[in-house]
Design an enzyme around this catalytic site. Sequence first.
Site, short mmCIF file in Angstrom:
data_model
loop_
_atom_site.label_atom_id
_atom_site.label_comp_id
_atom_site.label_asym_id
_atom_site.label_seq_id
_atom_site.Cartn_x
_atom_site.Cartn_y
_atom_site.Cartn_z
CB SER A 76 120.06 -79.64 17.70
OG SER A 76 121.32 -80.29 17.63
CG HIS A 130 103.92 -59.33 13.74
ND1 HIS A 130 102.83 -60.03 14.16
CD2 HIS A 130 104.70 -59.16 14.85
CE1 HIS A 130 102.92 -60.27 15.45
NE2 HIS A 130 104.06 -59.75 15.90
#
Length: 573
Positions: A76, A130
């Site tokens: 958006s 990670h």
Amino acid sequence: MREALSNTCHRGAYDVNPQHHLNFDYSPWTFWSSASEAERDAQHEYQNGFAARDGVTIGERAFLSPMASIDPDSLSIGADSFIAAHAYVTGTVTIGDDCTVNAFTVVRGDITMGDGVRIGAHTSILGFNHSMDPAEPVFRQPLTSTGIRIGDDVWIGSNVVVLDGVTVGSHAVLAAGAVVTKDVPEWCIVGGNPARRIRDRRDAAPARTLGDLTAADGGLLAELRAFADAARTDAPLILSRSWTSADGGCYVDRPGTSPTVRAHCDAIEIADLLLGSVPPQLTRADHIEQLQALQDPTSGLVPELGSDTIAPLVFGEGPATYHVLSAGYALDLLGSRFRHPVYCIADMDPAMLISYLDALPWRKEAWGSGAWVDAWGTAAYWNLAQNHPNSVGSLEALFGWLLTHVNPLAGTWGTPTTDTRMKVVNGYYRLTRGTFAQFGVPVPHVERLVDTVMEHSSDPRYFSPGRQNACNVLDVVHPLWLASKQTSYRRAEINSWAGAQLKQALGRWHPGQGMAFSAAEESGDHHLPTLQGTEMWLAIIWYLADILDSAEALGYKPRGVHRPEPAWSLPGL
């Protein structure tokens, strides 16, 4: 689908005016005020391809560069917001109104921005991470994502990294090069690695301490203008006194000395700085021809005038190595280039380069080692500018070696002690001039660097009144100026030092002759005005004044060897 849309957009609009294409992709805020009807139609068509996807909404007058990689799960983007060329946008991204994602910026993961957010080039906003369970290799572990939230009216400088989980409050400023690992409160200005609070944006900037020389009453600005006016008035005489008609015409550093390549290059730099033209003793074409003709077509190096033309030139030995800088930038100021690539470094593969770096005498001769790196990086730049490839991976190998061999406690290459600090700091200037500064890469351990340089700057042997020389002052002011682009650490002390040095430097102009390399009377010929001294001190004075936010009063800015802007951008670094 995205690739097809990109190709359609290029064919449908930007072939109409390729220059508009380039400007719009890198300066997208100019699109809707300047684009042709065909270009606007093509942008609408490109946006419609995205809007057809689930979860994509695009506001009025938004611009999405076809040169960006935009592959979101949902997107958006509000009205009057822009995504520039080579940006990389993935994940779940919400961008408010009046926002700019500049060139080469990475926005990935769960990211929400408010209105009026400005993001500088080469910044990474990474809303994921990670896992690091030691029982498994990292590549086998799942990603985690908390997300990043950025408020309204936030300015994020270039080369900033914002890590997952951070919330940036409205009206905050993230200084260039900041690594943001924790939440930033509203109105807070932060900088450094890791980012730390500098001040509240609503507070007045800290007062500058300049001793007797202050800009508050206009005194500094008036002195800078007077200095620059005197220099411009004297420039033609300075150039003519260093010109000799012998051997077809050439330049000497000062009357009575032998002609040198550097003297010719310094004359070109001075004329460009003060007159905005070439030295009048030759035409532009003749200046170019004289310098280009000197280049050895085998190595790509430029020997000294009158040197042995039989002996092979060796990179890293003699004046030919510095001529990579001086002759290359002189030609650049003339609107030209070397005739040949600098083959001796273009053919150096990463393994060979690393073996040279390992063998440099960093402990005993940090200045010479830094000068070698400076010349190598500059030669690599000239090859890039000529579209001549350097050995694949060599620049990456150079920066990789430098980043893994920097002293984290000092921010330098080499260990500064009472006996070695000058060479370490001076070598730092040469090394970073041709690498980090020239290629626009943030320097590591910047606050530790400031500590090291400021300790050196207080050494009375080199910086007390009447003891300075151009190399020592330049090799302090440039690292401090470079550091100031990443941190405000110890800024008041830096300003105080710069003000004191600037006040003394402005009083060393010799009418009709320029400036001497050294202020010390006992330095012999170095205390006499020369082209080298004049060129270097003109650049030093600009850097000192710029630290004090007053350089505009000079009416000049270095564009050659001592240029402040990066000459080439390395996005991957």
